[in-house]
Structures are given as C-alpha cells and as structure tokens.
Write a protein that holds these residues in place. Structure first.
Motif, mmCIF file in Angstrom:
data_model
loop_
_atom_site.group_PDB
_atom_site.id
_atom_site.type_symbol
_atom_site.label_atom_id
_atom_site.label_comp_id
_atom_site.label_asym_id
_atom_site.label_seq_id
_atom_site.Cartn_x
_atom_site.Cartn_y
_atom_site.Cartn_z
ATOM 1 N N ASP A 1 0.837 -1.186 0.000
ATOM 2 C CA ASP A 1 0.000 0.000 0.000
ATOM 3 C C ASP A 1 0.876 1.242 0.000
ATOM 4 O OD1 ASP A 1 -2.410 -1.391 0.126
ATOM 5 O OD2 ASP A 1 -2.264 -1.567 2.298
ATOM 6 N N GLU A 2 0.521 2.172 -0.864
ATOM 7 C CA GLU A 2 1.275 3.425 -0.905
ATOM 8 C C GLU A 2 0.725 4.393 0.125
ATOM 9 O OE1 GLU A 2 2.077 5.378 -4.551
ATOM 10 O OE2 GLU A 2 2.066 3.528 -5.690
ATOM 11 N N LEU A 3 1.632 5.217 0.641
ATOM 12 C CA LEU A 3 1.232 6.247 1.587
ATOM 13 C C LEU A 3 1.183 7.584 0.875
ATOM 14 C CD1 LEU A 3 3.331 5.309 4.747
ATOM 15 C CD2 LEU A 3 0.939 4.829 4.296
ATOM 16 N N GLY A 4 0.258 8.410 1.298
ATOM 17 C CA GLY A 4 0.140 9.750 0.749
ATOM 18 C C GLY A 4 -0.088 10.734 1.869
ATOM 19 N N GLY A 5 0.127 11.976 1.564
ATOM 20 C CA GLY A 5 -0.096 13.022 2.559
ATOM 21 C C GLY A 5 -1.059 14.044 2.021
ATOM 22 N N GLY A 6 -1.196 15.111 2.738
ATOM 23 C CA GLY A 6 -2.112 16.167 2.329
ATOM 24 C C GLY A 6 -1.531 17.104 1.299
ATOM 25 N N GLY A 7 -0.254 16.882 0.949
ATOM 26 C CA GLY A 7 0.362 17.755 -0.037
ATOM 27 C C GLY A 7 0.804 19.076 0.537
ATOM 28 N N LEU A 8 1.179 19.053 1.831
ATOM 29 C CA LEU A 8 1.682 20.286 2.428
ATOM 30 C C LEU A 8 2.894 19.978 3.293
ATOM 31 C CD1 LEU A 8 0.371 20.102 5.574
ATOM 32 C CD2 LEU A 8 -1.609 20.831 4.322
ATOM 33 N N GLN A 9 3.772 20.948 3.377
ATOM 34 C CA GLN A 9 4.943 20.842 4.238
ATOM 35 C C GLN A 9 4.733 21.778 5.413
ATOM 36 O OE1 GLN A 9 8.489 21.595 1.954
ATOM 37 N NE2 GLN A 9 8.256 19.759 0.730
ATOM 38 N N GLN A 70 -8.965 9.743 3.403
ATOM 39 C CA GLN A 70 -9.147 11.167 3.650
ATOM 40 C C GLN A 70 -8.677 11.547 5.046
ATOM 41 O OE1 GLN A 70 -13.336 11.795 2.889
ATOM 42 N NE2 GLN A 70 -12.895 12.395 0.783
ATOM 43 N N CYS A 71 -8.325 12.804 5.170
ATOM 44 C CA CYS A 71 -7.880 13.373 6.438
ATOM 45 C C CYS A 71 -8.563 14.733 6.575
ATOM 46 C CB CYS A 71 -6.363 13.534 6.405
ATOM 47 S SG CYS A 71 -5.677 14.350 7.841
ATOM 48 N N SER A 72 -9.145 14.994 7.751
ATOM 49 C CA SER A 72 -9.753 16.313 7.957
ATOM 50 C C SER A 72 -8.810 17.182 8.781
ATOM 51 C CB SER A 72 -11.119 16.195 8.633
ATOM 52 O OG SER A 72 -10.981 15.733 9.954
ATOM 53 N N LEU A 73 -8.717 18.424 8.390
ATOM 54 C CA LEU A 73 -7.865 19.386 9.078
ATOM 55 C C LEU A 73 -8.695 20.592 9.482
ATOM 56 C CD1 LEU A 73 -4.764 19.543 6.680
ATOM 57 C CD2 LEU A 73 -5.024 18.129 8.716
ATOM 58 N N ALA A 78 -4.003 32.385 7.976
ATOM 59 C CA ALA A 78 -2.995 33.405 8.276
ATOM 60 C C ALA A 78 -3.516 34.811 7.964
ATOM 61 C CB ALA A 78 -1.717 33.128 7.493
ATOM 62 N N ALA A 79 -4.211 34.942 6.859
ATOM 63 C CA ALA A 79 -4.679 36.262 6.440
ATOM 64 C C ALA A 79 -5.944 36.680 7.179
ATOM 65 C CB ALA A 79 -4.918 36.279 4.935
ATOM 66 N N SER A 80 -6.877 35.745 7.336
ATOM 67 C CA SER A 80 -8.185 36.095 7.896
ATOM 68 C C SER A 80 -8.239 36.017 9.417
ATOM 69 C CB SER A 80 -9.250 35.161 7.324
ATOM 70 O OG SER A 80 -9.060 33.843 7.818
ATOM 71 N N GLY A 81 -7.421 35.132 10.011
ATOM 72 C CA GLY A 81 -7.494 34.915 11.448
ATOM 73 C C GLY A 81 -8.668 34.037 11.849
ATOM 74 N N ASP A 82 -9.406 33.523 10.846
ATOM 75 C CA ASP A 82 -10.552 32.660 11.099
ATOM 76 C C ASP A 82 -10.160 31.199 10.926
ATOM 77 O OD1 ASP A 82 -12.277 34.844 11.484
ATOM 78 O OD2 ASP A 82 -12.676 34.994 9.330
ATOM 79 N N SER A 83 -10.782 30.328 11.714
ATOM 80 C CA SER A 83 -10.512 28.895 11.544
ATOM 81 C C SER A 83 -11.446 28.334 10.472
ATOM 82 C CB SER A 83 -10.696 28.152 12.858
ATOM 83 O OG SER A 83 -12.029 28.192 13.289
ATOM 84 N N TYR A 84 -10.985 27.280 9.815
ATOM 85 C CA TYR A 84 -11.788 26.610 8.799
ATOM 86 C C TYR A 84 -11.422 25.135 8.759
ATOM 87 C CZ TYR A 84 -7.633 26.989 5.776
ATOM 88 O OH TYR A 84 -6.366 26.901 5.252
ATOM 89 N N ASP A 85 -12.377 24.322 8.301
ATOM 90 C CA ASP A 85 -12.194 22.884 8.176
ATOM 91 C C ASP A 85 -12.069 22.516 6.704
ATOM 92 O OD1 ASP A 85 -12.587 22.429 10.960
ATOM 93 O OD2 ASP A 85 -14.741 22.592 10.661
ATOM 94 N N ILE A 86 -11.254 21.497 6.455
ATOM 95 C CA ILE A 86 -11.085 21.009 5.091
ATOM 96 C C ILE A 86 -10.773 19.524 5.146
ATOM 97 C CG2 ILE A 86 -8.620 21.568 4.961
ATOM 98 C CD1 ILE A 86 -9.307 22.519 2.021
ATOM 99 N N VAL A 87 -11.258 18.792 4.166
ATOM 100 C CA VAL A 87 -10.969 17.362 4.058
ATOM 101 C C VAL A 87 -10.071 17.172 2.842
ATOM 102 C CG1 VAL A 87 -11.943 15.061 3.705
ATOM 103 C CG2 VAL A 87 -13.152 16.716 5.132
ATOM 104 N N LEU A 88 -8.948 16.505 3.065
ATOM 105 C CA LEU A 88 -7.991 16.229 1.986
ATOM 106 C C LEU A 88 -7.931 14.737 1.740
ATOM 107 C CD1 LEU A 88 -5.065 18.536 3.125
ATOM 108 C CD2 LEU A 88 -6.841 19.053 1.466
#
Length: 88
Positions: A1-9, A70-73, A78-88
């Motif tokens: 099985d291959e591993l993947g990430g969210g595409g961010l460092q 999938q992974c939820s974050l 940084a710009a808005s100061g607001d939190s948000y949810d996203i699924v990658l």
C-alpha cells in the motif's frame, strides 16, 4: 500500500505551545488543489484531534495515510485569522 499526505509541508514556529505552520504546498497535491490552504496557515486539529503539544513528526504521521484515504484538518487562516475545516 502506498502512503500519501495532504500535499503540504509544515514547520514549527518556535512558540509555546508549538504551532504547526504551512510552509509550502506541494504543486498538484491535495492541499494545493483545494484552493483554500495558504502558506502561513496554522494546523490546529487533525481528524478532530488537537495537535497542540505534539512533535512535528507526530503531526505528520497523523496527516499521512494510505493513498485514497481522507484526512480532515482544522486550520487557522494566516490572512483572515478565522478557523476553517477542510478534508484532503
């Protein structure tokens, strides 16, 4: 099985408690394709688990999973100061 990430460092910002900041988006990765995540955003939760107090390798391990899963974050924009949810 291959591993993947969210595409961010991530990097730590040296604050106490440590914050995990998006340093770079991998071109064509899930984070870049989302169009929402930007450099400087702060990862607060991974799959609804608070990452405060964890090490950088521990946070990366939470984000990385089998390709096709999938992974939820929850991030703080940084710009808005607001939190948000996203699924990658």
């Amino acid at each position: 099985d291959e591993l993947g990430g969210g595409g961010l460092q991530l990097l730590t910002d040296g604050s106490s408690p440590v914050r995990f900041v998006v340093e770079k988006l991998v071109p064509e990765g899930p984070a870049a394709r989302s169009g929402r995540i930007t450099v400087g955003d702060i990862v607060m939760l991974v799959d609804k688990a608070n990452v405060s107090g964890l090490s950088l390798p521990a946070v990366k391990k939470l984000i990385i999973g089998r390709t096709g899963t999938q992974c939820s974050l929850t991030l703080l924009g940084a710009a808005s100061g607001d939190s948000y949810d996203i699924v990658l």
